[in-house]
Design a protein around this motif. Structure first.
Motif, PDB file in Angstrom:
ATOM      1  N   UNK A  21       0.809  -1.223   0.000  1.00 42.52           N
ATOM      2  CA  UNK A  21       0.000   0.000   0.000  1.00 42.52           C
ATOM      3  C   UNK A  21       0.841   1.271   0.000  1.00 42.52           C
ATOM      4  N   UNK A  22       2.139   1.133   0.329  1.00 44.72           N
ATOM      5  CA  UNK A  22       2.983   2.332   0.424  1.00 44.72           C
ATOM      6  C   UNK A  22       4.403   2.040  -0.038  1.00 44.72           C
ATOM      7  N   UNK A  23       5.005   3.058  -0.632  1.00 47.79           N
ATOM      8  CA  UNK A  23       6.417   2.998  -1.021  1.00 47.79           C
ATOM      9  C   UNK A  23       7.116   4.221  -0.454  1.00 47.79           C
ATOM     10  N   UNK A  24       8.171   3.974   0.292  1.00 44.26           N
ATOM     11  CA  UNK A  24       8.932   5.052   0.929  1.00 44.26           C
ATOM     12  C   UNK A  24      10.360   4.998   0.396  1.00 44.26           C
ATOM     13  N   UNK A  50       5.117  17.131  -4.662  1.00 47.79           N
ATOM     14  CA  UNK A  50       3.673  16.899  -4.584  1.00 47.79           C
ATOM     15  C   UNK A  50       3.282  15.423  -4.672  1.00 47.79           C
ATOM     16  N   UNK A  51       4.202  14.568  -5.045  1.00 48.15           N
ATOM     17  CA  UNK A  51       3.890  13.133  -5.110  1.00 48.15           C
ATOM     18  C   UNK A  51       3.837  12.492  -3.718  1.00 48.15           C
ATOM     19  N   UNK A  60       0.474   5.021  -1.467  1.00 40.91           N
ATOM     20  CA  UNK A  60       0.894   6.165  -0.665  1.00 40.91           C
ATOM     21  C   UNK A  60       2.416   6.252  -0.725  1.00 40.91           C
ATOM     22  N   UNK A  61       2.940   7.459  -0.868  1.00 37.76           N
ATOM     23  CA  UNK A  61       4.375   7.636  -1.070  1.00 37.76           C
ATOM     24  C   UNK A  61       4.983   8.513   0.014  1.00 37.76           C
ATOM     25  N   UNK A  70       4.741   8.440 -11.171  1.00 34.97           N
ATOM     26  CA  UNK A  70       3.439   8.504 -11.839  1.00 34.97           C
ATOM     27  C   UNK A  70       2.754   7.135 -11.834  1.00 34.97           C
ATOM     28  N   UNK A  71       3.532   6.091 -12.096  1.00 32.71           N
ATOM     29  CA  UNK A  71       2.977   4.736 -12.112  1.00 32.71           C
ATOM     30  C   UNK A  71       2.497   4.320 -10.726  1.00 32.71           C
ATOM     31  N   UNK A  72       3.267   4.644  -9.686  1.00 32.46           N
ATOM     32  CA  UNK A  72       2.856   4.283  -8.322  1.00 32.46           C
ATOM     33  C   UNK A  72       1.610   5.058  -7.916  1.00 32.46           C
ATOM     34  N   UNK A  73       1.534   6.316  -8.306  1.00 30.69           N
ATOM     35  CA  UNK A  73       0.341   7.111  -8.012  1.00 30.69           C
ATOM     36  C   UNK A  73      -0.876   6.551  -8.751  1.00 30.69           C
TER      37      UNK A  73
END
Length: 222
Positions: free
Chosen positions: A3-6, A133-134, A110-111, A102-105
Motif C-alpha cells: 500500500x505504500x512505497x517510501x 507533490x507526489x 501512498x508515497x 506517476x505509475x505508483x500514483x
C-alpha cells in the motif's frame, strides 16, 4: 498487498554524485576570482574527497579547502552559504524518476521520503527535482530529531501514511541506514545498487527506479 512505497533521497531519487560534480564545477566558475589560483580539477576533486558522499557537512569541507588552498577574499561561511543556496540549482534526478512516481500514483500507493540531512536544504532539493507533490509524508532527520538507521523514523513515516510495515517497501542506496534499518522496522527492504557497496543483503536489488513497480507486482502475487 503493498500500500505504500517510501524512499531515501540522496543516491536513490537524487543522483547526488552527479549533482555534486555539477555544483562544484559551477561554484568554481562563479567564484573564480577567489579560487582561480587553484587548478579547477584540483579544487573540484578535493571538494568531492572531503565531502565524503555527503557524510561531512560543508562547514568542515570549506574550512579545510580555505586552509589547504589559502583562499582569501571569501570566508568559509560565505562559501557554505553559496552551497546552501545554489546546490538546489544543480539537482540531477536518476533516470525514470517521474515515470516511476506517476505509475505508483496511478496504482493509488501512498508515497513517502525519509532522508537524513538538514531540513530546509533537503526540502529545497526535493522541490528542485519537481517531486514534492507526489509524497504524502516527507521526513528529514534534522526536523524529526532522529535519523536513519533509527527504527523510530521509519515507524513515524508509516504512521503518517496510515499503513503497516508489512504493507510497505523502502527503497534506498545505503545497506545499513536504508535497507537493513527498513527490514528491522518490518518493511520490505529494496537496495538501489550503488558502486560504493557490494554483497548487500536485501529483499530485492534494483539498478533502475523503473524496476520498483515490477517488484510491487511480484510481491503482490507471492
Amino acid at each position: 498487498m503493498i500500500k505504500a512505497a517510501i524512499f531515501d533521497l540522496d543516491g536513490t531519487l537524487l543522483n547526488r554524485d552527479e549533482s555534486v560534480k555539477m555544483f562544484i564545477n559551477n561554484q568554481y566558475d562563479r567564484l573564480h576570482k577567489f579560487v582561480g589560483h587553484i587548478p579547477k580539477e584540483t579544487f573540484t576533486t578535493r571538494f568531492i574527497e572531503l565531502d565524503n558522499r555527503g557524510y561531512v557537512w560543508k562547514d568542515k569541507v570549506y574550512q579545510q579547502l580555505v586552509d589547504e588552498f589559502v583562499i582569501s577574499g571569501i570566508t568559509r561561511e560565505e562559501l557554505l552559504q553559496d552551497y546552501i543556496h545554489e546546490f538546489q540549482n544543480n539537482c540531477v534526478p536518476f533516470a525514470n524518476l517521474i515515470e516511476m512516481l506517476e505509475e505508483l500514483k496511478r496504482r493509488n500507493l501512498k508515497l513517502g521520503i525519509i532522508t537524513n540531512g538538514k531540513g530546509q536544504f533537503q526540502m529545497d532539493n526535493i522541490k528542485a527535482l519537481g517531486v514534492e507533490t507526489y509524497f504524502e509524508a516527507i521526513l528529514v532527520s534534522e526536523w524529526e530529531g532522529i535519523k536513519k538507521p533509527d527504527s523510530q523514523i521509519f515507524i513515524r513515516a508509516l504512521n503518517q501514511l496510515s499503513v503497516s510495515a508489512n504493507e510497505s517497501i523502502f527503497v534506498g542506496d545505503h545497506p545499513v541506514n536504508d535497507v537493513q534499518a527498513a527490514k528491522i522496522a518490518g518493511m520490505i527492504g529494496i537496495w538501489k545498487k550503488d558502486v560504493h557497496w557490494s554483497a548487500v543483503e536485501a529483499d530485492f536489488i534494483i539498478d533502475d527506479l523503473a524496476e520498483v513497480p515490477l517488484i510491487i507486482d511480484k510481491v503482490s502475487v507471492e
